[in-house]
Design a protein around this motif. Sequence first.
Motif, PDB file in Angstrom:
ATOM      1  N   ARG A  69       0.808  -1.220   0.000  1.00  0.00           N
ATOM      2  CA  ARG A  69       0.000   0.000   0.000  1.00  0.00           C
ATOM      3  C   ARG A  69       0.844   1.275   0.000  1.00  0.00           C
ATOM      4  O   ARG A  69       0.578   2.202  -0.794  1.00  0.00           O
ATOM      5  N   LEU A  80       2.331   2.012  -3.703  1.00  0.00           N
ATOM      6  CA  LEU A  80       1.514   1.941  -4.910  1.00  0.00           C
ATOM      7  C   LEU A  80       1.825   3.069  -5.893  1.00  0.00           C
ATOM      8  O   LEU A  80       1.833   2.854  -7.113  1.00  0.00           O
ATOM      9  N   HIS A  81       2.105   4.247  -5.374  1.00  0.00           N
ATOM     10  CA  HIS A  81       2.375   5.383  -6.272  1.00  0.00           C
ATOM     11  C   HIS A  81       3.683   5.191  -7.050  1.00  0.00           C
ATOM     12  O   HIS A  81       3.912   5.885  -8.050  1.00  0.00           O
ATOM     13  N   GLU A 121       0.923   0.650 -13.557  1.00  0.00           N
ATOM     14  CA  GLU A 121      -0.539   0.645 -13.594  1.00  0.00           C
ATOM     15  C   GLU A 121      -1.094  -0.754 -13.355  1.00  0.00           C
ATOM     16  O   GLU A 121      -2.104  -0.934 -12.664  1.00  0.00           O
ATOM     17  N   ASN A 129      -1.118  -1.595  -9.715  1.00  0.00           N
ATOM     18  CA  ASN A 129      -2.206  -0.904  -9.024  1.00  0.00           C
ATOM     19  C   ASN A 129      -3.547  -1.579  -9.274  1.00  0.00           C
ATOM     20  O   ASN A 129      -4.381  -1.677  -8.364  1.00  0.00           O
ATOM     21  N   PHE A 150      -3.716  -4.776  -7.196  1.00  0.00           N
ATOM     22  CA  PHE A 150      -3.699  -4.573  -5.743  1.00  0.00           C
ATOM     23  C   PHE A 150      -5.022  -4.993  -5.109  1.00  0.00           C
ATOM     24  O   PHE A 150      -5.030  -5.676  -4.071  1.00  0.00           O
TER      25      PHE A 150
END
Length: 421
Positions: free
Chosen positions: A185, A188-189, A193, A196, A199
């Motif tokens: 978490r 994630l940035h 893609e 994400n 996730f």
Amino acid sequence: MNYKAPRGTVDVLPTESGKWLKLERILRTIADNYNVKEMRTPIFEHTELFNRAVGDTTDVVTKEMYSFNDKKGRSITLRPEGTAGIARAYVENKMYAWPEKLTKVYYMGPMFRYERPQSGRQRQFHQFGVEMLGVESPYVDVECMLMALTVVKALDIKDVTLHINSLGDDASREAYRTALKDHFRPHLHELCEDCNDRFEKNPLRILDCKVDHEHPSMASAPKTIDYLSEGAKAHFDKVCQLLDELDVDYVIDTNLVRGLDYYSHTVFELISEDPKLGAGSTVGGGGRYNGLVEEVGGPATPGVGFAFGMERLMLAMDDDMTDDAGIDAYIMPLGDEAKDYAMQLITVLRAHGFCCDMDFVGRGLKGQFKSSDRFHAQYALIIGEDEVKNEIVQVRDNETKEQEAVKVEELIAYLDHKMGV
């Protein structure tokens, strides 16, 4: 227009098919030794089967499938792997009701994935796979691994190590899923893609990411083996114990998760350091998939299996492992009358089980002897006008160079004796 094979497909020429035949024969012999029977399923299936069975978060389903609508608008997919089709057939044909509880089958044939072609990996490729359905037991897991190792040994593939891991049961996977989400978490940035998207749907797939595999969070991610339930741990411990008792070398690889969603409990890969494949290359692998049959509409049925990419096996095989043993006889007619006679003779020889060919061009002896050598013929059968008139054949042993005249009515018995039939 110059037509070419589509990108990612290759032609197997007659000069190369002998090696394929040798590989297929070895694989079928091993399957017979393990009492594993062949099963053949369609090359295409309804797309929904792979969405459900393989998993709609996998690269195979989201990026690599060859799917199209048929004339009635139904979505059809060329099979990207073999296990889903076996599971569908197992349910549709009610094989779970067969009297023998453990069903062991193998498949062999073309698969299709839209990915970047490279050495040993094409868009149309071939798999040999084994599925063992109906019994949840670490003994069956080990049976599967032993068969996979037997394939590697039979093909004399060097420097292969068995890597194993456990993904655990449903409870284990849920606990691990929560731990993975807590771990990834904060990152994630920094991830792609696809990561994400995975996730929420299936965070386990993040570990398979080809884009972010070097990201520090991958190396520090929680390990499945640390989240096994008591039952899952006992299962995996028994697998390890059995391998130890059988003196099978293996490595517990906590990074091993496999690429398809249906796996649970034991997963394994055979990893080779053979330079022909590239260091650290996966030759084949598989694992347990206890929920797959239920996922495609059948009763709760445990299963375990493995698959090899046959092109990868071909790369690893010795170049001289071909099936080109040569022919028994090459018939060499001299003149039209002899050619007519040769046509009758070759038909009789083939009917008696001899592998034969003949000259259809009408060349002289020198050219025909060259063909006899190229075909690795054990005997050359020479027929001229005198041979036709006297109903004899000149039989030349191409190894010893000895030659003698044989009456036509005695030719079969003569060749049988010479060849030890």
